[in-house]
Design a protein around this motif. Structure first.
Motif, PDB file in Angstrom:
ATOM      1  N   HIS A 496      34.334  36.288  68.226  1.00  0.00           N
ATOM      2  CA  HIS A 496      35.656  36.691  67.757  1.00  0.00           C
ATOM      3  C   HIS A 496      36.639  36.838  68.906  1.00  0.00           C
ATOM      4  O   HIS A 496      37.848  36.631  68.723  1.00  0.00           O
ATOM      5  CB  HIS A 496      35.565  38.030  67.022  1.00  0.00           C
ATOM      6  N   LYS A 497      36.141  37.193  70.070  1.00  0.00           N
ATOM      7  CA  LYS A 497      36.996  37.438  71.225  1.00  0.00           C
ATOM      8  C   LYS A 497      36.579  36.511  72.358  1.00  0.00           C
ATOM      9  O   LYS A 497      35.433  36.069  72.451  1.00  0.00           O
ATOM     10  CB  LYS A 497      36.862  38.896  71.706  1.00  0.00           C
ATOM     11  N   LEU A 498      37.542  36.282  73.254  1.00  0.00           N
ATOM     12  CA  LEU A 498      37.306  35.471  74.442  1.00  0.00           C
ATOM     13  C   LEU A 498      37.896  36.193  75.641  1.00  0.00           C
ATOM     14  O   LEU A 498      39.041  36.631  75.619  1.00  0.00           O
ATOM     15  CB  LEU A 498      37.967  34.091  74.296  1.00  0.00           C
ATOM     16  N   LEU A 499      37.078  36.332  76.668  1.00  0.00           N
ATOM     17  CA  LEU A 499      37.536  36.890  77.934  1.00  0.00           C
ATOM     18  C   LEU A 499      37.606  35.771  78.962  1.00  0.00           C
ATOM     19  O   LEU A 499      36.725  34.906  79.006  1.00  0.00           O
ATOM     20  CB  LEU A 499      36.568  37.957  78.441  1.00  0.00           C
ATOM     21  N   PHE A 500      38.649  35.789  79.790  1.00  0.00           N
ATOM     22  CA  PHE A 500      38.667  34.865  80.924  1.00  0.00           C
ATOM     23  C   PHE A 500      39.385  35.510  82.094  1.00  0.00           C
ATOM     24  O   PHE A 500      40.174  36.439  81.933  1.00  0.00           O
ATOM     25  CB  PHE A 500      39.299  33.520  80.551  1.00  0.00           C
ATOM     26  N   ARG A 501      39.052  35.014  83.286  1.00  0.00           N
ATOM     27  CA  ARG A 501      39.646  35.493  84.534  1.00  0.00           C
ATOM     28  C   ARG A 501      40.266  34.315  85.252  1.00  0.00           C
ATOM     29  O   ARG A 501      39.695  33.228  85.276  1.00  0.00           O
ATOM     30  CB  ARG A 501      38.573  36.131  85.428  1.00  0.00           C
ATOM     31  N   VAL A 508      41.915  38.493  81.170  1.00  0.00           N
ATOM     32  CA  VAL A 508      42.732  38.281  79.979  1.00  0.00           C
ATOM     33  C   VAL A 508      41.814  38.233  78.764  1.00  0.00           C
ATOM     34  O   VAL A 508      40.737  37.632  78.796  1.00  0.00           O
ATOM     35  CB  VAL A 508      43.536  36.964  80.086  1.00  0.00           C
ATOM     36  N   LEU A 509      42.258  38.890  77.672  1.00  0.00           N
ATOM     37  CA  LEU A 509      41.524  38.922  76.413  1.00  0.00           C
ATOM     38  C   LEU A 509      42.290  38.091  75.389  1.00  0.00           C
ATOM     39  O   LEU A 509      43.505  38.206  75.260  1.00  0.00           O
ATOM     40  CB  LEU A 509      41.374  40.368  75.925  1.00  0.00           C
ATOM     41  N   VAL A 510      41.554  37.272  74.621  1.00  0.00           N
ATOM     42  CA  VAL A 510      42.157  36.443  73.579  1.00  0.00           C
ATOM     43  C   VAL A 510      41.422  36.720  72.271  1.00  0.00           C
ATOM     44  O   VAL A 510      40.181  36.722  72.228  1.00  0.00           O
ATOM     45  CB  VAL A 510      42.058  34.941  73.927  1.00  0.00           C
ATOM     46  N   ASP A 511      42.193  36.978  71.215  1.00  0.00           N
ATOM     47  CA  ASP A 511      41.628  37.102  69.873  1.00  0.00           C
ATOM     48  C   ASP A 511      41.576  35.698  69.270  1.00  0.00           C
ATOM     49  O   ASP A 511      42.610  35.070  69.036  1.00  0.00           O
ATOM     50  CB  ASP A 511      42.495  38.030  69.017  1.00  0.00           C
ATOM     51  N   THR A 514      43.592  35.425  65.743  1.00  0.00           N
ATOM     52  CA  THR A 514      45.058  35.494  65.730  1.00  0.00           C
ATOM     53  C   THR A 514      45.695  34.711  66.872  1.00  0.00           C
ATOM     54  O   THR A 514      46.879  34.425  66.831  1.00  0.00           O
ATOM     55  CB  THR A 514      45.505  36.959  65.831  1.00  0.00           C
ATOM     56  N   GLY A 515      44.906  34.360  67.900  1.00  0.00           N
ATOM     57  CA  GLY A 515      45.456  33.671  69.060  1.00  0.00           C
ATOM     58  C   GLY A 515      46.203  34.581  70.010  1.00  0.00           C
ATOM     59  O   GLY A 515      46.814  34.109  70.969  1.00  0.00           O
ATOM     60  N   LYS A 516      46.173  35.886  69.789  1.00  0.00           N
ATOM     61  CA  LYS A 516      46.898  36.827  70.640  1.00  0.00           C
ATOM     62  C   LYS A 516      46.223  36.922  72.002  1.00  0.00           C
ATOM     63  O   LYS A 516      45.010  37.046  72.098  1.00  0.00           O
ATOM     64  CB  LYS A 516      46.927  38.202  69.977  1.00  0.00           C
ATOM     65  N   LYS A 517      47.025  36.868  73.050  1.00  0.00           N
ATOM     66  CA  LYS A 517      46.522  36.915  74.421  1.00  0.00           C
ATOM     67  C   LYS A 517      47.072  38.152  75.110  1.00  0.00           C
ATOM     68  O   LYS A 517      48.259  38.444  74.998  1.00  0.00           O
ATOM     69  CB  LYS A 517      46.940  35.645  75.180  1.00  0.00           C
ATOM     70  N   GLN A 518      46.203  38.876  75.817  1.00  0.00           N
ATOM     71  CA  GLN A 518      46.616  40.142  76.422  1.00  0.00           C
ATOM     72  C   GLN A 518      45.909  40.304  77.756  1.00  0.00           C
ATOM     73  O   GLN A 518      44.686  40.114  77.852  1.00  0.00           O
ATOM     74  CB  GLN A 518      46.285  41.305  75.495  1.00  0.00           C
TER      75      GLN A 518
END
Length: 1752
Positions: A496-501, A508-511, A514-518
């Motif tokens: 459900h979630k994606l983390l990347f550096r 950065v966290l991505v849902d 919803t495509g929301k990036k934070q």
């Protein structure tokens, strides 16, 4: 295939004891044997008998001997055994899983007739063949049986296919019938073939079936019953009928059994045919009655009629993989993998496509196996026993495999990433990517107990774009773009979630839904999902961040951590973060409860989640969890949990609202017995709670309760929706509802809305009033424009117009004015409102003359609003071409701009935009247009640069010749070439230089860049006469750098192959030296190299080498010739050769040295007594010669006597001469000699006594001579014979000088031949030696010596000079003939003062120097040889030879070479020289050390080769200082102090270069540039200020950059003027920069004038900018930040003052480092391991001691 005998399980008996059946269990653990006495024997996989039980008859009354066993078969699960008996029954015995389990009968299947054959299919059914021809299926689960079909004769054999889904039955009449128990069959059922004989041996392999019988033939059929191949053994002696057959489990091999023999047939997938691969004959085995393969195909068991049971191993091949695994190929498409550490563990790997496995590798820490076939790829997880076979096209074995994910293998090949799930025989997914680092690929497959298919892949499309793919639907589910490169990513376990550096260390966290990036956090060095949860752990600096609820990322828990986090472990109810801090490890436990909450929510265990949250109390993280649980429980319909959550959150309204819903749900459930969540009212309220009004409305309407729906909208003040719903549904009270709506709008002061309602109802006048009341003139104006009767109300229109003007709605006001027939007012309003389109339309009618002005005004209006592209056409229409061009350029409408510019003719008008337009035209490919544009604008230099950039050098040169002066043109092109060179475009730079006829500069460029091939190409074209010398120069340069292969090419090209050989030999690369000598030199050269090569090796290796090269004899000869006799002897002894030749060479050498007795011994050892005799003869020791001859060679005694006589004759001892020849019985020789000398009297005397036969001839000759003399007279001597006669007469009269002079009168003009002349001169020399002395001897020797040399009589000439007491001339004889050893020996013997010996050595040195023979010169005088090499520029060879002498000699030549390099401006090579050979603390070298340091520090940063030069200089100075401090007299000198300062500066430079590689350390690099200004009394001052200023400018610190660069320009002017008085230091008063510094000879940017000019222009521009403070800022000390105060220490890593608490100290010095700087370096070491930071830290601790960086 090979059959290897393993063991005998049962021995054969002397009587018939037929083995009735064999059965392997599918799990390979048990082998069952049915014996003739009706017992079942059970064996384990090792062949040991473990159990035995007896069978029972169908009817006990018939007795135990009333039946025999006809068949045996194991169940698919290996726990049961079926036994077919001749008494019409089949028993199924339950054996259990262990050996000790009790054997019980679990099934009985009575049959109508006797059982003849039995098999148990893997699909579950037991197939029995009966005596009446019927085939029956027996089902053990239901204990029922059924007839499948019946044959016409008895069933004699059954054979199952490899899948266990079908079988063949063979009948006694030759019929073979095929039957399938599943619907997947693609082959026909029923009778397949009628075989000519009963098919006792029947098997069903892949691709068909095979049959053998009593006709001694084996026939292979295809699936349709057509014969493929027949093997006929009817004529084979000893062959009998085939009784049994068995197919291997994979169907690629078949075994047939007959009498005493087994035959194996194998299927070749490549040939597509069956062939006999093995045959095994076993004596006394008799006829085989049972034959069976083990499930894995590795064992073959057979039983015979004698009761014997044998076990064979059947393998194709076996290999050992890295001493860890054994790979056993049991078939082309099947192998077994067995661990050598645990031999009981075995895995079967098989190609499901039946393809041959040709490559097997075990990878991934020995946990995974990769195998290949021609068309597929097999991947196996050895730990879980999972295998996958996927189609794969052969690609040259270039694939890369990644096994980091436990569930899936990542295969990368040619830019494509394929995913294979272990246990699945298809590719899970394939994507195109170039990024295959496992850190940027994440795969999640149904993790965390997800019931539905949830398979996701996240990977990088490019460095800044992540793509998420649903592997189930094969569709892209999301794509995330980022502004920075990404270096790590990972999906959560539920995907459900994606983390990347990214590269800036931001997390950065991505849902994914919803495509929301934070962005979560910065400076991340470690991040990981906690296993089995959605908790995230990350480290930032020394803080550990934990997100227990990732859905609310703003709620993060922080705690301090020591060291660097390395992993997160979750086991035994604990979640721990492990960190590494140096050698120690630390653990930090997470709140397992918080982690567990996420797991409970994911598992929908809300009760456990609530219980946990209640235990948390008021913790900060609890609020976010209550919120998350509330949302999830509402989605799940759990109202009570949601109410509890909102109550905990303090949301009373929602809790109360949910309480009402719960009451309604309970009431509904009580009345309907349905779940309360199904209550319509509850569902509607849930929809309302979620703001889903449409759903709530639909629920109410479905229940027919429109009033409730209307009431809902009214309560929410949504009257429009209520009215619309009432209209749609035909609500009876619609009018009342509308009135209520109007009353509501008026009472709530919404006149505009009320007006809109009235407008919709057609009450326009009232609507106009309400619009004006609401101050909405635009609404009123639009309504008026639509309604003509309203326009007639002038008062009303006046109010509307005033309102529009007041609201600046000029266009609408203009429309009304136009409709009211007031065009001038309308036009003015349109202009004021920017409605130029309407204004133009109106002006064309009422004022045509204003159209042009309006167009230009419109263009200006558009430009004012940055709408440049829209303004272009208006300017064109208005004729404002200049403005149109400006707008087109500003809007980047290049095409239009070019068209407009072509209209303009004045260069001044287009000059401003010509550069931009030409760039566009060049980019579009219109180079001619771009050139024309610049030429028209008089920008000739820019036109030339443009053409040069595009490689049009010739056209650029033409323009330059036309418009520029030649010198300027040449400088421009040379500068352009330099720029291209810096950019690495060397061929372009070459073309530029050739265009201006400067090939020498191109050659120099290629030399600087070490592109020697291109350099040679140009030299060959333009300086062919210098080609050889260029090759030679390059070769020596490459040799000095250690690039020997490249040097060889140039040595050969120059024709100097000898230097190539010397190069290789001196560097120990003998094989290459021998190769070059053999290819390019003579045979002697290659042989000499081979000999020297052998000498450098141990003796045994040398012999092997020489024998291999066929040069052993040659090498022995070389060793002997060079006097190395011991080496030659050792070679012969090791090679088993005779040493005679060596002894002979030793003897000859000893002979040359005058050691005749020792030489005699060696001659005799060499079995050469004749040579010993000759030696003594030459030495004149006739007694010794005669002694050797008498003892060892009696046959030559006479020859010795003759030789001795000849010697006596030379001394004119005629008496001894005659005695010796008479003793040798050779009177004839005496007579002949006297006759030649015309001594006829003596000849007659001897002849009368000893040789009477010659008397008559002698007398006749004597008479003739006397007559001749009488005729001619004594004075008429005209020939050599007469001279000889006269000389003999003078000698008899003892007038020896006259005799000698007479002999010397004989020359080439009067001698009969050369022998006569030689004999005469030698005779003259003998006379001088024996009878003359003093002045006579010297005069004759002076005249005779050169004549002897001319006829190559070296020895006699030397002897002549010695006899005449002329020793120097005697030595000169050997010198002139280059017989140096003889010259030295002679000089040593005759001159005790050794002056002559020194003279000989001096002459030999001069000769060798003249010849350039370094090797021989080194043997004599190594210093002279070294001087010669130095003169020739062969420094590498010179230093290598000096190294072999002693360190002092080496350091002398190192210093000479370094001084030469410094004079040539090559300080870097001089530095490398001392790094290679060491820098001794000798005072004579100190100036060189200082010069190297100063020259290196004066180089530009670009010349440091990425900072390696600074590191080399730093290491050199550090080693030098260690040597100086170890020398007591140098430890405290001024030179040592200066070296310490040089070391600090070099350290700063090396540190700055390393910091520039790491983005995070750029500020430290700037600090170092500023700190280096403190040392401008040593560094070039302009260099220091230039570098500091440029770094400040790049960092955006323009004020400080201005001060530094302005000072740089002042210094440059002072350098050019030659006076330091011009430099103003007032701007630097707050610094510690030295004010009095030496000025360099040239400015630092001497070769980069463009950079210098750029600095000058920038400083000028900034000086005009009033916003930039042109002063240096100061800190709280009143000093510039980099300056040191009175008590400040400089930081070793930044150069700034050490300030702040607890700086980092060192154990071996008092120096310090700022703690924040040290921390940055420590982080950089871990985050950028490939940078030079680790080297900086390592050197600092090596220099200053171990750092104490732990805070206290």
């Amino acid at each position: 295939m090979q059959l290897k005998y393993l063991r005998t399980l049962l021995e054969g008996q002397e009587q018939i004891q037929r083995i009735a059946g064999l059965a392997w269990s599918p799990n390979q653990q048990k082998l069952a044997i049915a014996t003739a006495d009706r017992h079942i024997l059970l064996y384990d996989d090792a062949g040991e008998r473990r159990d035995k039980f007896s069978t029972k008859p169908a009817n006990a009354a018939n007795g135990k001997n009333s039946y025999v066993i006809r068949g045996l078969a194991f169940s698919p699960d290996s726990t049961r055994l079926a036994v077919g008996q001749s008494d019409c029954i089949v028993y199924v015995y339950k054996l259990g899983e262990s050996w000790n389990d009790k054997k019980v009968i679990c099934n009985k299947f009575p049959q109508a007739s006797a059982v003849t054959a039995l098999i148990w299919l893997s699909s579950g059914a037991i197939i029995a063949g009966l005596e009446d021809g019927k085939i029956r299926a027996l089902h053990s689960k239901s204990n029922k049986s059924q007839s499948l079909y019946g044959g016409d004769s008895i069933c004699i054999s059954l054979a199952a296919n490899t899948k266990g889904s079908g079988f063949l039955s063979g009948h006694n009449d030759g019929t073979i019938i095929r039957y399938f128990l599943t619907d997947e069959a693609n082959e026909p059922l029923g009778r397949v073939v009628q075989h000519p004989v009963p098919p006792f041996a029947l098997a069903w392999p892949q691709g068909g079936f095979c049959v053998g019988g009593c006709d001694q033939r084996i026939v292979f059929y295809d699936t349709m019953g057509r014969q493929l191949r027949t093997f006929d053994y009817s004529r084979t002696e000893g062959e009998r009928e085939f009784t049994v057959a068995a197919c291997s489990p994979n169907g690629q091999a078949v075994a047939f059994g007959s009498y005493d023999r087994i035959r194996i047939y194998a299927w070749s997938p490549r040939q597509g045919a069956w062939s006999e691969s093995a045959s095994k004959e076993v004596a006394c085995l008799y006829t085989l009655s049972a034959l069976l393969w083990r499930r894995d195909g590795a064992r073959l068991a057979l039983g015979s009629v004698s009761g014997a049971v044998l076990l064979f191993e059947s393998v194709l091949k076996r290999t050992i993989w890295q001493d860890k695994f054994e790979l056993i190929f049991v078939a082309p498409s099947q192998l077994l993998v067995r661990s050598l550490a645990e031999p009981t563990q075995q895995l079967t790997i098989e190609s499901q496509l039946g393809l041959e496995i040709d490559d097997v590798r075990i990878m991934g820490k020995d946990n995974y196996l990769v195998a290949r076939t021609e068309e597929s790829l097999i991947l196996c997880d050895l730990t879980r026993n999972l295998a996958s076979e996927v189609p794969w096209t052969a690609s040259g074995h270039h694939e890369r495999f990644y096994f980091e994910n436990p569930n899936v293998c990542l295969v990368f090949n040619v830019g494509e990433l394929s995913l294979v799930e272990y246990g699945d025989n298809c590719i899970l997914g394939s994507v195109r990517t170039e990024f295959v680092n496992p850190h940027v690929i994440s795969v999640r497959l149904n993790e965390r107990g997800n019931a539905r298919e949830n398979k996701k892949l996240a990977f990088l499309l490019d460095a800044k774009t992540i793509c998420v793919v649903d592997l189930v639907s094969r569709q892209t589910s999301g794509q995330i773009n980022h502004e920075t490169k990404i270096d790590w990513l990972e999906l959560s376990e539920t995907a459900h979630k994606l983390l990347f550096r990214d590269k800036k260390l931001r997390l950065v966290l991505v849902d994914n839904y919803t495509g929301k990036k934070q962005t979560l956090l910065s400076n991340i060095s470690f991040v990981q999902w906690v296993p089995q949860s959605d908790v995230v752990v990350a480290q930032s600096h020394t803080n550990l961040a934990i997100w227990y609820n990732i859905d609310l990322p703003e709620h993060v828990t922080m705690q301090t951590i020591r060291g660097e986090a390395i992993e997160v472990l979750r086991e035994n109810g604990r979640t721990v973060v492990r960190s590494q801090d140096g050698p120690s490890e630390h653990s930090y436990q997470l709140d397992e409860g918080l982690v567990e909450f996420g797991t409970a929510v994911n598992d929908s265990d809300f009760g456990r989640a609530v219980h946990f949250l209640e235990s948390l109390g008021d913790k900060p993280a609890a609020k976010a969890m209550w919120h998350n649980l509330a949302i999830i429980s509402l989605q799940d319909g759990n109202l009570r949990v949601a109410q509890r959550c909102y109550a905990a959150l303090g949301n009373v309204s929602k809790a109360f609202y949910l309480a009402e819903m719960i009451e309604q749900a309970d009431a509904f459930e009580a009345t309907t017995d349905s779940p309360g969540i199904h209550c319509p009212e509850v569902r509607a309220k849930l929809a309302l709670l979620g703001s889903d009004l449409r759903t709530a409305e639909r629920i109410y309407l479905e229940q027919g309760d429109i009033e409730a729906a209307l009431r809902m909208y009214q309560q929410l003040r949504m009257w429009d929706e209520a009215v619309a719903l009432a209209e749609r549904r035909g609500y009876a009270h619609l009018a009342e509802l509308k009135q209520q709506h109007m009353d509501f709008l008026l009472t709530s002061e919404q006149p505009e809305k009320a007006g809109q309602v009235l407008e919709d109802q057609g009450e326009l006048q009232q609507a106009m009033g309400l619009f004006l009341k609401a101050n909405k003139p635009a609404r009123a104006a639009r309504l008026a424009l639509k309604t003509p009767q309203l326009l007639q109300d002038e008062q009303l229109m006046l109010q509307v117009t005033e309102g529009l003007v007041h609201c600046e709605l000029y266009e609408l006001a203009g429309d009304i004015a136009h409709r009211l027939s007031r065009p001038e007012a309308a036009l003015a309003l349109y202009r004021k409102g920017g409605a130029y389109a309407r204004a133009l339309e109106l002006a064309r009618v009422v004022e045509p003359q204003e159209v042009t002005a309006l167009e230009e005004e419109w263009g200006d209006w558009l430009v004012g609003r940055k709408q440049l592209d829209a303004s272009i056409n208006h300017y064109i229409e208005a004729g404002a071409t200049q403005k149109a061009l400006e707008a087109a350029v500003g809007a980047k409408q290049w095409r239009k701009a070019v068209q407009i510019a072509k209209v303009l003719d004045e260069p001044e008008l287009i000059q401003r935009y010509a550069l931009d337009l030409s760039k566009h035209l060049a980019f579009a490919g219109d180079l001619d247009g771009a050139e024309d544009m610049l030429v028209r604008a008089n920008l000739h230099k820019d036109a030339i640069e443009l053409l040069n950039r595009h490689g049009k050098w010739e056209r650029a040169y033409v323009i330059g010749e036309k418009y520029l002066n030649p010198e300027h043109l040449r400088e421009l092109f040379i500068q352009m070439a330099g720029t291209l060179e810096e950019q690495g475009k060397y061929r372009d730079a070459e073309k530029v230089l050739i265009a201006v006829n400067e090939p020498d500069l191109a050659i120099a460029m290629y030399k600087r860049r070490e592109l020697y091939d291109s350099m040679i190409r140009l030299v060959e074209r333009y300086h062919k006469d210098l080609l050889d010398s260029t090759h030679l120069h390059l070769a020596r340069q490459l040799e000095s750098r250690g690039k020997l292969k490249n040097a060889e090419v140039h040595f050969i090209a120059s024709g100097d192959w000898k230097s190539a050989v010397h190069m290789y030999c001196s560097s120990g690369r003998w094989e290459d030296g021998y190769r070059v000598a053999k290819q390019k030199g003579t045979d002697g050269a290659s042989q000499q190299v081979a000999y020297m090569w052998a000498k450098s090796m141990p003796l045994e290796s040398a012999v092997r080498l020489l024998s291999k090269l066929g040069l052993l004899d040659t090498a022995v000869g070389f060793a002997c010739d060079s006097g190395q006799f011991e080496f030659a002897m050792e070679l012969c002894r090791f090679a088993g050769k005779s040493t005679d030749e060596v002894h002979l060479k030793i003897a000859m050498s000893l002979e040359d040295e005058g050691k005749f007795e020792e030489a005699e011994v060696e001659f005799l050892k060499a079995h050469k007594p004749k040579e010993a005799i000759l030696m003594y003869q030459h030495a004149g020791d006739w007694r010794a010669a005669l002694n050797v001859a008498e003892q060892h060679l009696p046959d030559v005694v006479g020859e010795v006597l003759i030789g001795q006589a000849a010697a006596a004759l030379e001394t004119r001892n005629y008496k001894e001469y005659e005695a010796l020849l008479l003793r040798a019985q050779r009177a004839d020789l005496i007579v002949e000699h006297y006759k030649q000398e015309s001594l006829y009297e003596d000849a007659l005397r001897i002849a009368e006594e000893h040789y009477p036969s010659a008397l008559n001839d002698l007398r006749r000759l004597q008479a003739q001579l006397q007559r001749g003399l009488a005729q001619t007279g004594e004075e008429s001597v005209t020939d050599s014979r007469a001279y000889l006669q006269r000389a003999a007469e003078f000698a008899k009269r003892e007038q020896f000088r006259k005799a000698a002079e007479c002999l010397m009168q004989i020359d080439a003009s009067n001698a009969e031949d050369g022998a006569t002349l030689e004999r005469a001169l030698l005779r003259a020399a003998e006379i001088c030696n024996q009878f003359l002395e003093g002045q006579d001897a010297q005069e004759l020797a002076t005249a005779l010596g050169p004549r002897l040399l001319a006829i190559k009589q070296i020895g006699p000439a030397a002897q002549l000079y010695l006899a005449a007491d002329m020793p120097k001339q005697a030595v000169d004889v050997f010198i002139k003939t280059e017989q140096w050893s003889k010259a030295r020996r002679l000089a040593k013997e005759i001159d005790a003062d050794l002056q002559l010996l020194a003279y000989v050595e001096q002459q030999q040195k001069s000769s060798l120097k003249h010849e350039g023979n370094v090797e021989q010169l080194a043997d004599i005088d190594i210093i002279s040889a070294l001087d010669l090499l130095a003169e020739q520029g062969q420094w590498q060879r010179c230093l290598e030879k000096a190294k072999q002498v002693n360190p002092s000699v080496l350091q002398k030549y190192v210093a000479v070479y370094a001084a030469q390099l410094i004079r040539e401006g090559n300080c870097t090579n001089a530095l490398g020289l001392y790094l290679s050979y060491g820098a001794p603390p000798i005072e004579a070298h100190f100036n060189i050390y200082t010069r190297i340091a100063l020259d290196c520090l004066a180089l530009r940063e670009e010349q440091s080769e990425g900072g390696s030069l600074w590191r080399q200089l730093r290491d050199f100075l550090q080693r030098l200082l260690q040597s100086l401090r170890a020398t007591p007299e140098q430890a405290q000198t001024q030179f040592t102090a200066s070296m310490e300062q040089f070391l600090l500066i070099a350290h700063y430079y090396a540190t700055r270069a390393a910091c520039k590689e790491v983005q995070a350390l750029q500020p430290v690099a700037l600090r170092l540039s500023l700190a280096l200004l403190r040392h401008t009394d040593i560094l070039p001052v302009d260099k220091g200020f230039y570098e500091a200023g440029m770094d400040l400018r790049q960092a955006g610190r323009e004020a400080e950059a201005f001060v530094m660069l302005n000072h740089y320009l002042d210094v440059c002017e002072a350098i050019e003027e030659g006076s330091g008085n011009l430099v103003d230091h007032s701007d630097l008063a707050s610094t510690d920069f030295p004010s009095s510094v030496p000025l360099p000879e040239d400015i630092h940017l001497k070769n980069e004038p463009s950079l210098h000019e750029e600095v000058r222009e920038w400083v000028l521009a900034v000086s005009m900018d009033q916003q930039v403070d042109q002063l240096l800022p100061t800190d709280d000390r009143g000093l510039y930040e980099s300056s040191l105060g009175p008590n400040d220490l400089p930081c070793l890593l930044s150069g700034f003052p050490v300030r702040g608490r607890q700086p980092v100290t060192f154990q071996a010095s008092s120096n310090q480092v700022n703690r924040d700087v040290w921390s940055k370096f420590s982080v950089a070491v871990k985050m950028s391991p490939g940078s030079g930071i680790a080297d900086i830290i390592g050197f600092t601790e090596k220099w200053q001691g171990v750092a104490n960086y732990v805070m206290h």
